[in-house]
Motif scaffolding. Structure first.
Motif, PDB file in Angstrom:
ATOM      1  N   HIS A  65      -4.448   1.023  -1.098  1.00 29.36           N
ATOM      2  CA  HIS A  65      -5.486   1.230  -2.110  1.00 29.36           C
ATOM      3  C   HIS A  65      -6.770   0.555  -1.630  1.00 29.36           C
ATOM      4  O   HIS A  65      -7.515  -0.024  -2.419  1.00 29.36           O
ATOM      5  CB  HIS A  65      -5.011   0.701  -3.459  1.00 29.36           C
ATOM      6  N   PHE A  66      -7.014   0.662  -0.334  1.00 29.19           N
ATOM      7  CA  PHE A  66      -8.191   0.074   0.280  1.00 29.19           C
ATOM      8  C   PHE A  66      -9.480   0.802  -0.113  1.00 29.19           C
ATOM      9  O   PHE A  66     -10.560   0.358   0.261  1.00 29.19           O
ATOM     10  CB  PHE A  66      -8.055   0.077   1.795  1.00 29.19           C
ATOM     11  N   GLU A 117      -2.389  -1.261 -10.401  1.00 31.98           N
ATOM     12  CA  GLU A 117      -2.518  -1.879  -9.079  1.00 31.98           C
ATOM     13  C   GLU A 117      -2.837  -3.369  -9.153  1.00 31.98           C
ATOM     14  O   GLU A 117      -3.106  -4.002  -8.134  1.00 31.98           O
ATOM     15  CB  GLU A 117      -3.593  -1.151  -8.256  1.00 31.98           C
ATOM     16  N   ASN A 118      -2.831  -3.936 -10.359  1.00 35.26           N
ATOM     17  CA  ASN A 118      -2.997  -5.377 -10.538  1.00 35.26           C
ATOM     18  C   ASN A 118      -4.226  -5.912  -9.805  1.00 35.26           C
ATOM     19  O   ASN A 118      -4.144  -6.845  -9.009  1.00 35.26           O
ATOM     20  CB  ASN A 118      -1.741  -6.128 -10.096  1.00 35.26           C
ATOM     21  N   ASP A 491       1.242  -0.876  -0.019  1.00 32.92           N
ATOM     22  CA  ASP A 491       0.334  -1.138  -1.140  1.00 32.92           C
ATOM     23  C   ASP A 491      -0.805  -2.079  -0.745  1.00 32.92           C
ATOM     24  O   ASP A 491      -1.277  -2.867  -1.562  1.00 32.92           O
ATOM     25  CB  ASP A 491       1.095  -1.705  -2.346  1.00 32.92           C
ATOM     26  N   SER A 492      -1.240  -2.029   0.503  1.00 34.58           N
ATOM     27  CA  SER A 492      -2.339  -2.880   0.956  1.00 34.58           C
ATOM     28  C   SER A 492      -3.591  -2.611   0.123  1.00 34.58           C
ATOM     29  O   SER A 492      -3.922  -1.463  -0.169  1.00 34.58           O
ATOM     30  CB  SER A 492      -2.639  -2.596   2.429  1.00 34.58           C
ATOM     31  N   GLY A 493      -4.262  -3.685  -0.254  1.00 31.94           N
ATOM     32  CA  GLY A 493      -5.473  -3.560  -1.038  1.00 31.94           C
ATOM     33  C   GLY A 493      -5.241  -3.526  -2.537  1.00 31.94           C
ATOM     34  O   GLY A 493      -6.202  -3.460  -3.312  1.00 31.94           O
ATOM     35  N   ALA A 494      -3.990  -3.577  -2.969  1.00 35.51           N
ATOM     36  CA  ALA A 494      -3.660  -3.623  -4.395  1.00 35.51           C
ATOM     37  C   ALA A 494      -2.836  -4.877  -4.674  1.00 35.51           C
ATOM     38  O   ALA A 494      -2.509  -5.630  -3.771  1.00 35.51           O
ATOM     39  CB  ALA A 494      -2.888  -2.371  -4.807  1.00 35.51           C
ATOM     40  N   GLN A 579      -6.576 -14.056  -3.393  1.00 37.64           N
ATOM     41  CA  GLN A 579      -5.796 -12.959  -2.854  1.00 37.64           C
ATOM     42  C   GLN A 579      -4.634 -13.527  -2.056  1.00 37.64           C
ATOM     43  O   GLN A 579      -4.774 -14.524  -1.350  1.00 37.64           O
ATOM     44  CB  GLN A 579      -6.666 -12.082  -1.943  1.00 37.64           C
ATOM     45  N   LEU A 580      -3.460 -12.895  -2.196  1.00 40.18           N
ATOM     46  CA  LEU A 580      -2.325 -13.216  -1.342  1.00 40.18           C
ATOM     47  C   LEU A 580      -2.483 -12.455  -0.035  1.00 40.18           C
ATOM     48  O   LEU A 580      -2.717 -11.236  -0.038  1.00 40.18           O
ATOM     49  CB  LEU A 580      -1.014 -12.802  -2.003  1.00 40.18           C
TER      50      LEU A 580
END
Length: 621
Positions: A65-66, A117-118, A491-494, A579-580
């Motif tokens: 979700h970049f 997507e938190n 799910d990178s970026g979310a 961010q994690l």
């Protein structure tokens, strides 16, 4: 000088799946200029020693979700540092193809993304403020102006398509009129003509909107009928484009009906389909097996589908901020705690203090865990219907005001607090721990009450983790190495503070490296050429003349890497939020995008995020 850059003596995995060989790679004018043995050093402006390293095409991340982050940090550093040079965006029916779509007081980007997507609302508002375009063509033009780090593969998101035609309110409250369905069809056909590689939908039944009065409404794609879905995916089938989907998990008939849309036998031509996700869920060990079986059936000659279920190359670890947890959306009693905004502690306290809510919570917590019932049998058989296993000994404190509890399970804390409440001696309690145990002393008799007590006392100050799927490394290896599945679902970026799977391409390579070179070659293909072919874009290859997107990996560092030890919580200035992230420093000595160095020796190039390195990748002609 003939070449701008020469990489000498690396072990090359070229993405075709063939066994590796030691080669030199020359780059000139942004492209692969030569490959082979003994390329002359004096023909290059710069020589990089590749001895003992792996070279491969730049890695693809197929489920990201970049599209949010690229608007405020277009270099996408958390992708680049792990060797990712191409990302697919607008997954799960959500994206920015039609801009902010703010009409009639509606704010769809915030409403759709915040809970699904938190991503914090203030970050989403910043993104929506910048989304000033209104057509899919203008979005492509906008992407072409950004100083991209990785390449971007954009899709058309179904929820946003419905909103564009019906408005947010209409898209979640009624069926489209015939003229509206025709308009959706026309917009999707237009986007395909513009070169969009795919279209995304979502049918997971626990994806909800985040703004009042819609917090108990699902995102718009959930309200599309099968007729609508069949018509829209038919456009993809005709054009050879890709459909990204999630299954309606609570309906077996719905799953079969939906996934059979991939069938060429039924529909004349296979529909390229990628679905999330093949996970070995701890509460239902049959899901992974079912996913593999479905993949075999749907790709068989009988069905004639083109189907790839995505698999995650890591334990599915979730970080929770008190009651805020994406797994909780699946369960009504827990979903209620996710409905208030992140900052709205007062509303969560009112819910948690309500005796009626507490009774409902206890019924939920013990359902299938006490007495004799079908739900109890399902739990015995590891066939539960929910992913959250309600086991305090599987829930570990990551960060908490009581520092002595960090790293302890909630079950350990309950037993210790119970002893304290009974007046039994406990080892070395601190003053802060005594204060917390005094507050919890009256809820130690029942673990459901104790968990509620923890949430009341700490709210989001209690950060805890649990692994809800992929606990068995052997099962994960089988999923990642299955040729009918595809590494993905990162799910990178979310889920900015809930998940950290940015390194999963490297984790897949690490799994393959425990087998042999042929397994590594196979996995490199599945992280490069195979997903590029699935989405029909020119990426994932390193033939002479190709754009030079390359990743260099240190296999010795990869063998030593222990991913769980390298998750960090950082503050991102771009987000004005934590961010994690993963830190794989040392594993990827070099990343090249468009022929230019983007990452080298654990440092970003000055050009990353300032100069355009990547491209917008459209469907190849």
């Amino acid at each position: 000088m003939a070449w701008d850059l020469l990489i000498k003596g690396a072990k090359v995995f070229d993405g075709t799946g063939v066994s590796p060989r030691i080669e030199d790679i020359a780059i000139a004018d942004g492209r692969i200029a030569a490959r082979g043995d003994g390329l002359a050093r004096d023909g290059a402006a710069r020589v990089i020693e590749g001895d003992g390293l792996w070279a491969m095409p730049g890695l693809l991340d197929v489920h990201t979700h970049f599209d949010l982050e690229v608007e405020i940090a277009p270099g996408l550093p958390e992708a680049v540092r792990h060797g990712t040079t191409t990302v697919v965006v607008a997954n799960c029916s959500l994206g920015l193809a039609y801009g902010a779509q703010r009409r009639n007081g509606e704010d769809p980007v915030v409403d759709c993304f915040a809970r699904v997507e938190n991503v914090p609302k203030h970050v989403l508002k910043k993104v929506a403020d910048r989304a000033t375009w209104s057509t899919s063509a203008d979005y492509l033009a906008h992407l072409d102006e950004l100083p991209l780090g990785p390449n971007i593969v954009p899709m058309i998101p179904h929820s946003m398509l419905r909103i564009e035609v019906m408005g947010l309110k209409g898209s979640i409250s009624r069926e489209p009129r015939p003229d509206e369905l025709e308009q959706m069809t026309n917009l999707l056909e237009t986007a395909m003509d513009e070169g969009y590689p795919g279209f995304s939908t979502d049918a997971l039944p626990f994806h909800y909107l985040a703004n009042q009065p819609n917090t108990r409404k699902k995102i718009p794609t959930q309200y599309g009928s099968h007729t609508e879905l069949k018509r829209l995916t038919g456009i993809l089938r005709e054009r050879g484009r890709t459909w990204q989907a999630t299954p309606p998990k609570d309906s077996k008939i719905g799953i079969v009906r939906t996934l059979m849309l991939t069938s060429g036998r039924l529909h004349g031509r296979p529909l390229k389909t990628t679905v999330v996700a093949a996970l070995d869920v701890a509460t239902n060990r049959g899901i992974a097996k079912l996913g593999k079986l479905l993949s075999r059936i749907l790709n068989s000659k009988l069905i004639d589908g083109h189907f790839r279920l995505q698999a995650l190359a890591a334990p599915f670890r979730i970080w929770s901020e008190g009651p805020l947890n994406p797994l909780f959306e699946e369960i009504p009693e827990l979903r209620e705690l996710n409905e208030p905004d992140l900052e709205d502690r007062a509303t969560r306290q009112r819910i948690l203090n309500d005796p009626g809510y507490q009774r409902r919570f206890r019924r939920m917590w013990w359902h299938g865990r006490r007495g004799f019932s079908l739900a109890r049998i399902k739990r015995w058989l590891d066939r539960e219907d929910i992913a959250f296993d309600r086991d305090l000994d599987q829930m570990t404190v990551d960060r908490c005001p009581v520092e002595d509890w960090n790293g302890r399970t909630l079950g350990w804390i309950l037993r210790r607090t119970r002893l304290y409440a009974q007046g039994e001696p406990i080892e070395s309690p601190t003053d802060g721990e005594r204060v917390a145990m005094d507050a919890l002393a009256n809820v130690t008799g029942d673990e459901a009450d104790f968990f509620l007590g923890l949430l009341r006392h700490f709210d989001t100050d209690l950060i805890w983790t649990t692994v809800s799927a992929n606990r068995d490394p052997e099962v994960v290896r089988d999923l990642i190495m299955d040729p009918l599945l595809l590494p993905g679902f990162n799910d990178s970026g979310a889920h900015l503070t809930n998940m950290a799977f940015y390194d999963c391409n490297l984790r897949a390579l690490q799994i393959a490296a425990t087998i042999d070179d042929d397994a590594i070659a196979f996995t490199v293909k599945r992280l490069t050429r195979e997903p590029a072919e699935l989405f029909g874009v020119n990426a994932g290859t390193m033939e002479i003349g190709d754009v030079a997107d390359l990743t260099i990996v240190d296999p010795k560092a990869l063998a030593r890497y222990r991913a769980e030890d390298h998750v960090h919580r950082i503050y991102r200035e771009e987000f004005e939020h934590e961010q994690l992230v993963n830190r794989t420093d040392g594993l990827v000595p070099l990343v090249i995008i468009g022929g230019e160095i983007a990452w080298e020796a654990d440092a970003f190039a000055a050009s990353l995020g300032e100069k355009r390195l990547g491209r917008t990748l459209l469907a190849a002609a």
